[in-house]
Design a protein around this motif. Structure first.
Motif, short mmCIF file in Angstrom:
data_model
loop_
_atom_site.label_atom_id
_atom_site.label_comp_id
_atom_site.label_asym_id
_atom_site.label_seq_id
_atom_site.Cartn_x
_atom_site.Cartn_y
_atom_site.Cartn_z
N VAL A 177 -14.36 132.77 -25.99
CA VAL A 177 -14.24 131.49 -26.70
C VAL A 177 -14.28 131.61 -28.19
CG1 VAL A 177 -14.59 129.32 -27.61
CG2 VAL A 177 -14.27 129.51 -25.87
N HIS A 181 -11.57 133.55 -30.75
CA HIS A 181 -10.98 132.10 -32.03
C HIS A 181 -11.45 133.39 -32.98
CE1 HIS A 181 -12.55 130.54 -35.61
NE2 HIS A 181 -11.74 129.09 -35.11
N ASP A 190 -2.33 130.29 -33.10
CA ASP A 190 -2.59 128.73 -32.97
C ASP A 190 -4.11 128.59 -31.67
OD1 ASP A 190 -3.56 126.20 -32.14
OD2 ASP A 190 -2.15 125.80 -32.23
N GLY A 192 -6.34 126.81 -30.92
CA GLY A 192 -6.64 125.91 -29.53
C GLY A 192 -5.43 125.70 -28.43
N GLN A 193 -4.02 126.46 -28.86
CA GLN A 193 -3.18 126.70 -27.90
C GLN A 193 -3.69 127.86 -26.49
OE1 GLN A 193 -0.41 124.87 -27.23
NE2 GLN A 193 -0.29 125.96 -25.35
N VAL A 195 -6.72 128.90 -25.80
CA VAL A 195 -7.41 129.07 -25.03
C VAL A 195 -7.27 127.02 -24.03
CG1 VAL A 195 -9.64 129.56 -26.72
CG2 VAL A 195 -8.87 127.04 -26.92
N SER A 196 -6.25 126.58 -24.46
CA SER A 196 -5.59 125.46 -23.47
C SER A 196 -5.01 126.89 -22.59
CB SER A 196 -4.90 124.80 -24.55
OG SER A 196 -5.81 124.45 -25.61
N HIS A 203 -10.46 123.43 -24.73
CA HIS A 203 -10.65 123.18 -25.93
C HIS A 203 -11.82 121.18 -26.92
CE1 HIS A 203 -7.95 122.01 -29.44
NE2 HIS A 203 -8.28 122.51 -30.38
N THR A 205 -10.46 118.31 -28.06
CA THR A 205 -9.99 117.52 -27.31
C THR A 205 -10.24 117.10 -26.05
OG1 THR A 205 -8.24 118.70 -26.75
CG2 THR A 205 -8.00 118.09 -29.45
N THR A 211 -17.37 121.48 -20.38
CA THR A 211 -16.54 123.03 -20.34
C THR A 211 -16.55 123.59 -18.67
OG1 THR A 211 -17.11 123.46 -22.32
CG2 THR A 211 -16.47 125.92 -21.59
#
Length: 585
Positions: A177, A181, A190, A192-193, A195-196, A203, A205, A211
């Motif tokens: 991760v 990043h 992006d 977040g997008q 890894v989501s 992520h 959120t 995890t």
């Protein structure tokens, strides 16, 4: 019993019962007592049986608990007691031990349940909750039959193994991760997008969810990293190509340092390896697009300046060709060059290099032509002297005593010597030109016309001119003879008064030192004296064949005997006289 009987006898005596009645009552009493006795005995036997069963059950439970808990070193008090014990004593001695083992079993069950829950949770996290292994489920289902410390130790060992694997997987996930990043930051993507798309739990959120560390998540992160690295490599190469183009254009355009500093962030990648490029956004599409836009702007500016440079070089080429009387290559003419640059059919740099190569070629050719060109200059000088001498001879006042007259006389003497050498000069020039053509395997062209053709025409015109002058002299002698005869018969007439003005009717004009210098006269082929065709006057006679000559001048020289008519029909004229050349006569 005896007391009871004595009481009965006293009562019976007082009542006055008969002996028979007394015997009957005693028999009934004895029977009832036996029944009560037998009932009590039976109750006692039942109580003993129940107590014995309870003791046996306790002993069996004790044995079961001992086996389940693995407490094989515990001995029953019944076995250790040497004297015989009643059932109640046995029960009293076993019951506390059973209760203790029951408590221990409950504690073991709770411990097993906790370990089982942790194992199931970690195993589910590792497997992604898709499935648990059958062997694991079977082993966990046998907990109530095996609650020994050995089994607990085995489960705890398995739990620690799973916890270590979870920790290792979690560290790998965090490492992946972090790498995602970092690369996303460099690429301007992006995070977040990204890894989501692999798993939502990666992520921040995803609150309340641990995890995900399953194999699919690890494989997804690995695939995402490989994809991001490939994209990073592509963008690095693309940006390096753009930066190289920028440096070339900056050097070519002499761009100010301010323009270069605005792109210092991306120019640094040339000296960095792929792993050292970590500045956020340096490989984003916006930065690459900005650099590409700058390259396009500089390229357009370069095209404009290159066009100016091409035209400047072309003018230099034409000037050299004009000075050396060599026809420039028409493929790089100004109009064609502009059209090719505007249409994008040719790279301005290549066109400029082509023109520079042509300049070098023309200079080399001019060097090889220098000897012949020097002899052409001597011939042209002799022709100019011949023209001046003819005009001088036509001046009726050339012998008048005046300022500068002796200078013209001396020049006339020198001019006669020079003119007398013209035939030899022309013949020598023809021979050297032919030798040059034999060596180079091409025609020697003078302003686009073969020099040998010009010289041949000059010789022919000179012969015609000499014949015309001879006819003119003969006609003049005849006229003078007729005039003399007429004067002898009718008398002579006074000659007209000669003018002493500086501007003579015959075209003479005063020079700087006061002497009379003949002004040029123009003759045509149809006039009394034919015009001598020099290289500077030849273009007006051969202009109709100019394009045909240019085509043949680039073809290989064919040294086959050619008639004069064919030669003259195949070559065109040269360009007009250079500024400052003598007027054509």
């Amino acid at each position: 019993m005896s007391v009871v009987c004595s009481d009965f006898h006293q009562i019976w005596s007082d009542i006055g019962e008969s002996e028979a009645e007394k015997d009957r009552i005693l028999m009934e009493l004895e029977r009832e007592c036996l029944e009560v006795y037998r009932r009590k005995v039976e109750e006692a036997a039942n109580a003993k049986a129940r107590l014995h069963q309870t003791v046996a059950a306790k002993e069996a439970e004790l044995a079961t608990l001992m086996a389940a808990l693995g407490e094989l070193n515990i001995h029953s008090p019944i076995q250790t007691e040497k004297r015989s014990m009643s059932l109640k004593e046995k029960l009293a001695s076993i019951a506390p031990l059973v209760e203790d083992l029951r408590t221990k079993k409950e504690e073991r069950m709770k411990q097993f349940a906790d370990i089982k829950a942790q194992i199931e949770k970690i195993s589910g996290e590792i497997s992604g909750y898709d499935h648990l292994s059958n062997s694991l489920i079977n082993s966990l289902s046998l907990e109530e039959e095996d609650l020994s410390l050995r089994r607990i130790t085995e489960c705890q060992t398995h739990l620690r193994t799973l916890q270590k694997e979870k920790s290792d997987r979690l560290n790998r996930v965090l490492e992946y991760v972090n790498e995602v990043h970092s690369i996303c930051g460099v690429l301007g993507l992006d995070f977040g997008q990204t890894v989501s798309d692999v798993h939502p739990s990666l992520h921040g959120t995803a609150m309340g969810h641990s995890t995900n560390i399953s194999n699919s998540t690890l494989e997804g992160l690995e695939h995402a990293i490989v994809k991001l690295k490939a994209e990073r490599k592509i963008r690095i190469q693309k940006l390096k190509d753009i930066v190289v183009s920028l440096f070339e254009l900056w050097n070519l355009m002499d761009s100010p340092i301010q323009d270069k500093n605005s792109f210092s962030k991306i120019t640094s990648i040339l000296r960095l390896s792929e792993s050292e490029i970590t500045e956020p956004g340096v490989l984003s599409t916006e930065v690459i697009e900005q650099a590409s836009t700058e390259v396009e702007r500089l390229t357009k500016l370069k095209a404009t300046r290159m066009k100016e440079l091409v035209l400047k070089k072309r003018s230099e080429l034409e000037e050299i060709c004009k000075m050396t009387h060599i026809e420039p290559d028409t493929s790089t003419a100004a109009e064609k060059s502009n059209a090719m640059i505007d249409s994008g059919l040719v790279d301005p740099s290549e066109l400029l290099a082509n023109i520079e190569a042509q300049i070098i070629k023309v200079k080399d050719e001019a060097l090889s032509r220098k000897d012949i060109m020097d002899r052409i200059d001597r011939w042209l000088f002799a022709c100019e002297e011949e023209k001046w001498l003819e005009e001088y001879n036509q001046d009726d006042n050339r012998y008048n005593a005046g300022r500068g007259a002796h200078i013209n006389l001396k020049r006339a003497e020198r001019a006669r010597v020079t003119v007398s050498k013209i035939p030899a000069i022309v013949d020598n020039l023809i021979n050297r030109t032919l030798a040059w053509e034999e060596e180079k395997k091409i025609f020697f062209l003078y302003d686009g016309v073969r020099l040998v053709s010009i010289l041949d025409d000059y010789k022919l015109t000179r012969v015609q001119r000499e014949e015309e002058k001879k006819r003119y002299r003969d006609q003049k002698k005849m006229q003078d003879l007729l005039l003399t005869e007429k004067e002898a018969i009718y008398g002579s007439k006074p000659s007209p008064r000669k003018s002493n003005s500086f501007r003579k009717p015959n075209g003479c004009r005063a020079n700087g030192n006061g002497s009379m210098t003949p002004t040029p006269r123009r003759y045509s082929i149809g006039s009394g004296t034919p015009e001598l065709l020099t290289p500077r006057s030849y273009s007006s006679r051969q202009n109709g064949h100019f394009r045909e000559m240019r085509r043949l001048s680039t073809a290989p020289l064919n040294f086959v005997a050619i008639s004069k008519e064919d030669t003259m029909s195949s070559y065109t004229s040269v360009c007009g006289s250079e500024p400052g050349s003598p007027p054509q006569g």
